[in-house]
Design a protein around this motif. Sequence first.
Motif, PDB file in Angstrom:
ATOM      1  N   GLY A   1       0.822  -1.202   0.000  1.00 39.20           N
ATOM      2  CA  GLY A   1       0.000   0.000   0.000  1.00 39.20           C
ATOM      3  C   GLY A   1       0.856   1.251   0.000  1.00 39.20           C
ATOM      4  N   LEU A   2       0.447   2.278  -0.711  1.00 41.36           N
ATOM      5  CA  LEU A   2       1.231   3.507  -0.818  1.00 41.36           C
ATOM      6  C   LEU A   2       0.910   4.463   0.324  1.00 41.36           C
ATOM      7  N   TYR A   3       1.956   5.150   0.797  1.00 42.96           N
ATOM      8  CA  TYR A   3       1.765   6.185   1.812  1.00 42.96           C
ATOM      9  C   TYR A   3       2.630   7.396   1.452  1.00 42.96           C
ATOM     10  N   LEU A   4       2.179   8.579   1.802  1.00 45.54           N
ATOM     11  CA  LEU A   4       2.849   9.824   1.452  1.00 45.54           C
ATOM     12  C   LEU A   4       4.077  10.049   2.331  1.00 45.54           C
ATOM     13  N   VAL A   5       5.195  10.406   1.685  1.00 47.95           N
ATOM     14  CA  VAL A   5       6.403  10.732   2.450  1.00 47.95           C
ATOM     15  C   VAL A   5       6.674  12.230   2.439  1.00 47.95           C
ATOM     16  N   ARG A   6       6.312  12.921   1.359  1.00 49.09           N
ATOM     17  CA  ARG A   6       6.453  14.385   1.348  1.00 49.09           C
ATOM     18  C   ARG A   6       5.587  14.996   0.244  1.00 49.09           C
ATOM     19  N   HIS A   7       5.280  16.255   0.447  1.00 48.78           N
ATOM     20  CA  HIS A   7       4.373  17.012  -0.425  1.00 48.78           C
ATOM     21  C   HIS A   7       5.078  18.317  -0.773  1.00 48.78           C
ATOM     22  N   GLU A   8       5.503  18.458  -2.046  1.00 48.20           N
ATOM     23  CA  GLU A   8       6.260  19.633  -2.459  1.00 48.20           C
ATOM     24  C   GLU A   8       5.393  20.526  -3.335  1.00 48.20           C
ATOM     25  N   VAL A   9       5.412  21.823  -3.032  1.00 50.85           N
ATOM     26  CA  VAL A   9       4.565  22.783  -3.735  1.00 50.85           C
ATOM     27  C   VAL A   9       5.436  23.904  -4.286  1.00 50.85           C
ATOM     28  N   SER A  10       5.208  24.211  -5.554  1.00 45.87           N
ATOM     29  CA  SER A  10       5.871  25.339  -6.208  1.00 45.87           C
ATOM     30  C   SER A  10       4.820  26.409  -6.477  1.00 45.87           C
ATOM     31  N   ILE A  11       4.923  27.549  -5.774  1.00 44.90           N
ATOM     32  CA  ILE A  11       3.891  28.589  -5.812  1.00 44.90           C
ATOM     33  C   ILE A  11       4.352  29.728  -6.716  1.00 44.90           C
ATOM     34  N   HIS A  12       3.551  30.017  -7.741  1.00 45.27           N
ATOM     35  CA  HIS A  12       3.929  31.016  -8.740  1.00 45.27           C
ATOM     36  C   HIS A  12       3.086  32.289  -8.641  1.00 45.27           C
ATOM     37  N   SER A  13       2.575  32.569  -7.480  1.00 44.05           N
ATOM     38  CA  SER A  13       1.685  33.721  -7.330  1.00 44.05           C
ATOM     39  C   SER A  13       2.424  35.047  -7.299  1.00 44.05           C
ATOM     40  N   GLY A  14       3.687  35.058  -6.871  1.00 45.88           N
ATOM     41  CA  GLY A  14       4.460  36.290  -6.814  1.00 45.88           C
ATOM     42  C   GLY A  14       4.015  37.229  -5.708  1.00 45.88           C
ATOM     43  N   ALA A  15       3.450  36.695  -4.653  1.00 46.55           N
ATOM     44  CA  ALA A  15       2.977  37.537  -3.554  1.00 46.55           C
ATOM     45  C   ALA A  15       4.154  38.042  -2.731  1.00 46.55           C
ATOM     46  N   GLY A  16       3.949  39.151  -2.049  1.00 43.94           N
ATOM     47  CA  GLY A  16       4.989  39.710  -1.189  1.00 43.94           C
ATOM     48  C   GLY A  16       5.585  40.967  -1.794  1.00 43.94           C
ATOM     49  N   SER A  17       5.881  41.936  -0.931  1.00 45.28           N
ATOM     50  CA  SER A  17       6.352  43.242  -1.409  1.00 45.28           C
ATOM     51  C   SER A  17       7.715  43.171  -2.078  1.00 45.28           C
TER      52      SER A  17
ATOM     53  N   VAL B   1      19.640  46.014  -8.754  1.00 42.80           N
ATOM     54  CA  VAL B   1      18.817  45.065  -7.996  1.00 42.80           C
ATOM     55  C   VAL B   1      19.606  43.798  -7.740  1.00 42.80           C
ATOM     56  N   SER B   2      19.592  43.319  -6.511  1.00 44.45           N
ATOM     57  CA  SER B   2      20.234  42.057  -6.136  1.00 44.45           C
ATOM     58  C   SER B   2      19.148  41.037  -5.798  1.00 44.45           C
ATOM     59  N   HIS B   3      19.359  39.780  -6.241  1.00 48.20           N
ATOM     60  CA  HIS B   3      18.390  38.719  -6.005  1.00 48.20           C
ATOM     61  C   HIS B   3      18.966  37.701  -5.016  1.00 48.20           C
TER      62      HIS B   3
ATOM     63  N   VAL C   1      13.724  36.504  -3.147  1.00 54.03           N
ATOM     64  CA  VAL C   1      13.515  37.924  -2.830  1.00 54.03           C
ATOM     65  C   VAL C   1      14.510  38.772  -3.610  1.00 54.03           C
ATOM     66  N   TYR C   2      14.263  40.084  -3.618  1.00 48.81           N
ATOM     67  CA  TYR C   2      15.193  41.004  -4.264  1.00 48.81           C
ATOM     68  C   TYR C   2      15.351  42.243  -3.389  1.00 48.81           C
TER      69      TYR C   2
ATOM     70  N   GLN D   1       9.153  40.056  -3.082  1.00 47.67           N
ATOM     71  CA  GLN D   1       9.364  38.719  -3.630  1.00 47.67           C
ATOM     72  C   GLN D   1       9.734  38.808  -5.101  1.00 47.67           C
ATOM     73  N   ASP D   2      10.690  38.006  -5.494  1.00 50.21           N
ATOM     74  CA  ASP D   2      11.116  37.923  -6.889  1.00 50.21           C
ATOM     75  C   ASP D   2      10.059  37.118  -7.649  1.00 50.21           C
ATOM     76  N   ALA D   3       9.165  37.829  -8.358  1.00 50.86           N
ATOM     77  CA  ALA D   3       8.012  37.187  -8.990  1.00 50.86           C
ATOM     78  C   ALA D   3       8.382  36.252 -10.121  1.00 50.86           C
TER      79      ALA D   3
END
Length: 309
Positions: free
Chosen positions: A219-235, A283-285, A274-275, A237-239
Amino acid sequence: MRKWCCFFLLLLLLAACSAPAEPDTPPQETETLPAQPKSEMEPAAPVEEIPSLETEEPEDQVLKTLEAVLADGRTLRLEAVGKQTDEYSYGIREVRVWDGETLLQTVLSNDAIEIEWGSAADDVMNGYTSCWSPEDSMEVLDLNFDGNTDFGLFGWTPNNTIPYYYWTWDPNAGEYRYACTLQGAEANLETGELISEYKSGEAGAEYVHDYYRPDENGGLYLVRHEVSIHSGAGSNQDAERPVLETWVPKEGVTIRPVVWHDGDLILTRREVPVYEVNADGSVSHFTEIWELQDGELKRTSREEYFYEN
């Protein structure tokens, strides 16, 4: 001579009186009968039947056949049986599992559909899967790395990654058992992990990778859940770069490949791009790494990031 003339006139008068008189009535017009319709004059032609607007329901047939190699050396034949369900879709109703000429098992799609859709199963799928073509209807892979070939059915047409209903081979029972529904599943033989990839979040702004491993029973069980968020939120944040998050199940919680609650996971790592605007206007990233320590996320490093030209 006068005597004979008088006698002759007398005879003419007597002849006229003795002739029968004709009745004083107007002449009758000849009655003309109306023309008879052709249908009464000739045998009626057969009436042409108007074709029904309803078409016959297509019959189920074998839409795709695949081989499934087992760890014991046998090779099974899997037949996906279904039909064209509408103008653009095909559906699988069952999978017949053959060992040579012996029918081992008939797997019904509805077993998975009822689990996925619950009380709405009949209204939504009517016992059939839904896919674009017979070629897409079924796939095979070793889902749990036990050496037995498992199979999946294209479940329904989504707005992102295709979901499959999966069945795994149970060597003890000698048949397939329904396992789970996953999107974009791919087995990584090097790491021994099954990866499920799909989109989530508002407008599909989150790209998700779920990593599973098999337990001792397959039976399969979850070991990790990785999310890549492309919303660009934050004052600051490097969008142009996404935020990367890594979540794992909480201690003592076993998560199977089904929909889970957010409370079952805990955030262990976060990479935030971030930048900074320098005094000269340049600008530095940077990439800030946040990790779970003593029950809370703490920034553990900050590395400068350079874009490749």
